[in-house]
Each structure stands twice: as C-alpha cells, then as structure tokens.
Design an enzyme around this catalytic site. Structure first.
Site, mmCIF file in Angstrom:
data_model
loop_
_atom_site.group_PDB
_atom_site.id
_atom_site.type_symbol
_atom_site.label_atom_id
_atom_site.label_comp_id
_atom_site.label_asym_id
_atom_site.label_seq_id
_atom_site.Cartn_x
_atom_site.Cartn_y
_atom_site.Cartn_z
ATOM 1 N N LYS A 1 0.751 -1.186 -0.037
ATOM 2 C CA LYS A 1 -0.105 -0.042 -0.040
ATOM 3 C C LYS A 1 0.851 1.283 0.062
ATOM 4 C CE LYS A 1 -2.164 -0.823 3.984
ATOM 5 N NZ LYS A 1 -1.465 -2.090 4.496
ATOM 6 N N ARG B 1 -9.114 1.135 9.090
ATOM 7 C CA ARG B 1 -8.735 -0.080 9.262
ATOM 8 C C ARG B 1 -9.875 -1.034 10.250
ATOM 9 N NH1 ARG B 1 -2.725 0.674 8.973
ATOM 10 N NH2 ARG B 1 -1.839 -1.289 8.927
ATOM 11 N N ARG C 1 11.649 -6.789 4.711
ATOM 12 C CA ARG C 1 11.437 -5.362 4.663
ATOM 13 C C ARG C 1 12.540 -4.618 5.619
ATOM 14 N NH1 ARG C 1 5.231 -2.699 4.708
ATOM 15 N NH2 ARG C 1 5.306 -3.017 7.043
ATOM 16 N N ARG D 1 11.674 -3.241 11.258
ATOM 17 C CA ARG D 1 10.821 -2.627 12.279
ATOM 18 C C ARG D 1 10.410 -3.592 13.354
ATOM 19 N NH1 ARG D 1 6.188 0.203 8.677
ATOM 20 N NH2 ARG D 1 4.548 -1.042 10.040
ATOM 21 N N ARG E 1 -0.486 -9.292 13.421
ATOM 22 C CA ARG E 1 -0.865 -8.280 12.653
ATOM 23 C C ARG E 1 -1.833 -8.890 11.624
ATOM 24 N NH1 ARG E 1 3.899 -4.804 10.526
ATOM 25 N NH2 ARG E 1 2.262 -3.246 9.879
HETATM 26 P P1 AMP Z 1 1.299 0.659 8.710
HETATM 27 O O1 AMP Z 1 2.509 1.265 8.638
HETATM 28 O O2 AMP Z 1 0.083 1.109 8.210
HETATM 29 O O3 AMP Z 1 1.222 -1.060 8.683
HETATM 30 O O4 AMP Z 1 0.839 0.850 10.470
HETATM 31 C C1 AMP Z 1 1.667 0.343 11.571
HETATM 32 C C2 AMP Z 1 0.906 0.317 12.716
HETATM 33 O O5 AMP Z 1 0.199 1.329 13.298
HETATM 34 C C3 AMP Z 1 -0.278 -0.506 12.751
HETATM 35 O O6 AMP Z 1 -0.138 -2.101 12.913
HETATM 36 C C4 AMP Z 1 -1.248 -0.308 14.002
HETATM 37 O O7 AMP Z 1 -0.743 -0.358 15.136
HETATM 38 C C5 AMP Z 1 -1.037 1.347 13.825
HETATM 39 N N1 AMP Z 1 -1.842 1.926 12.918
HETATM 40 C C6 AMP Z 1 -1.913 2.487 11.390
HETATM 41 N N2 AMP Z 1 -2.934 2.937 10.941
HETATM 42 C C7 AMP Z 1 -3.776 2.749 12.054
HETATM 43 C C8 AMP Z 1 -5.366 2.809 11.917
HETATM 44 N N3 AMP Z 1 -5.928 3.368 11.053
HETATM 45 N N4 AMP Z 1 -6.019 2.368 13.146
HETATM 46 C C9 AMP Z 1 -5.412 1.596 14.164
HETATM 47 N N5 AMP Z 1 -3.949 1.698 14.081
HETATM 48 C C10 AMP Z 1 -3.195 1.943 13.145
#
Ligand code: AMP
Length: 213
Positions: free
Chosen positions: A13, A88, A127, A160, A171
């Site tokens: 994404k 999400r 990654r 990460r 996740r």
């Molecule tokens: P990402 O970089 O989009 O994979 O996000 C990393 C982490 O940030 C996720 O595993 C969640 O813990 C948190 N996070 C990101 N976006 C959201 C969202 N819309 N709602 C809740 N948690 C989020």
C-alpha cells in the site's frame, strides 16, 4: 480524487501510494507514518500509539479518527488525497463517511491490493525501515543503493519491531478480523477495485494507474 488503499500489512500500500502521489500530485496520508513520526518525536500521541503498535494491535479508533479527519480538512487536500492504512475498522470507515458527508464529498476509489498470507510473511521479513526519515526498502525487491543504508538520509536501516515474525502473524490475524470486512463495505458503495498484488511492483502500479485513469 479521494483514494483509499486497502490490503494486508506488507501488501504494498505504502509503496504504491507514494507512486500515485507523485503522479497525481495529491498528498499521501499514512496513519502508520504519522504514528511513527510521533513516536520519533516522543509526543503524548506517540507514547500511547507505541504500546499498541509494538504488539501488532490497532491503535484505538478514538486516537485515530480525529487525526485523519483533521488532516483531510487541510488546504492541501482540496483536490484529493490517498489514505494509506486508514480506515482499518468499520467504525473508522463510518467516521470517515460522516466527516465527508458533512462536506458533500465521498471516496472515489478503494483499491484493495490482494496478497496471500504466506507471501506477506515472507515480504515483511525482508522489509527494512529507516528509523530517521521513515523510508521503506526490501532486501530483494526494493534495495537501497548501498546495502543497509537509507538512500534518502544515509541512516542505517533496521527491521521494524512490528515486522518481526511473531508480530507479523498477529498483525495478519488483526487484519483478517478487523480490516478485511472493509472490502465488502466499499464493494457495497461501488468504489472497490481489486488488484492482484503479486505481479511485481511495476505491474501493480500499471494496474492501479489503469483503474484511476
Ligand atoms: P502501517 O504502517 O500502516 O502498517 O501501520 C503500522 C501500525 O500502526 C499498525 O500495525 C497499527 O498498530 C497502527 N495503525 C496504523 N494505521 C492505523 C489505523 N487506521 N487504525 C489503528 N491503528 C493503526
């Protein structure tokens, strides 16, 4: 053009959103990036978000929704934006709908990048992340020019915490339970576009460009 990027963590994404942003000149809004920047700056929001992110849990909706609705009301979002990693949950999607309805607006495209779980686990282990500027790489498919070093700022790249195998599995289960229902949600609204996320970075970009026109 208001676009939502859907798909499991690691589906691509963020990478695809960056490319669309460059092409259409609209802001790329990643809630994950916003939380990580807050963690780097040690803000109260960052402290709260970190405890959830490290475990592979979602940050609660009440911390997330206002952040996004405020961000999309800024001037640079007038001609559209790409939301990456938001919504999400169904509650987040409903909060977004409400905020848009108030302004007589709606989402134009929800792009779902589909990748099987086994492939996701493989990808996330490769990654690499820049702890300073937030850039993301992959040891096979998106290599930095110098191994282990960020192209943009020269910092040493890391895996990460939430990309470690145990957390990735968690996740993914959180994704299937809480986020995947959004695919139906946006299908019912008639804005869903499914893209096969396993055909290579360039081909995925080409497919998305076809959809957006
Ligand atoms: P990402 O970089 O989009 O994979 O996000 C990393 C982490 O940030 C996720 O595993 C969640 O813990 C948190 N996070 C990101 N976006 C959201 C969202 N819309 N709602 C809740 N948690 C989020």
């Amino acid at each position: 053009m208001k676009i939502i990027m859907l798909g499991a963590p690691g589906a691509g994404k963020g990478t695809q959103a960056e490319r669309i942003t460059a092409k259409y000149n609209i802001p790329h809004i990643s809630t994950g990036d916003i939380f990580r920047a807050n963690i780097r700056d040690n803000t109260p929001l960052g402290k709260k978000a970190k405890s959830y992110m490290d475990k592979g849990e979602l940050v609660p909706d009440e911390l997330t929704c206002d952040l996004v609705t405020d961000r999309i009301s800024k001037d640079d979002c007038k001609d559209g934006y790409i939301l990456d990693g938001f919504p999400r949950t169904i509650a987040q999607a409903e909060a977004l709908d409400k905020a848009l309805e108030k302004r007589g607006e709606s989402i134009d495209f929800a792009i779902d990048i589909e990748v099987p779980d086994e492939e996701i686990v493989h990808r996330m282990q490769g990654r690499r992340f820049c702890p300073k500027c937030g850039a993301t790489y992959h040891i096979e498919s998106l290599k930095p020019k110098v191994e282990g070093i960020c192209d943009k700022c020269g910092t040493e790249l890391i895996l990460r915490d939430d990309d470690k195998p145990e957390t990735v599995k968690h996740r993914l289960s959180v994704y299937h339970e809480q986020t995947q229902p959004l695919v139906d949600y946006f299908e019912k609204k008639g804005v869903l576009k499914k893209i096969n996320g396993t055909i290579g970075l360039e081909n995925v970009t080409a497919e998305i460009s076809k959809v957006l026109g």
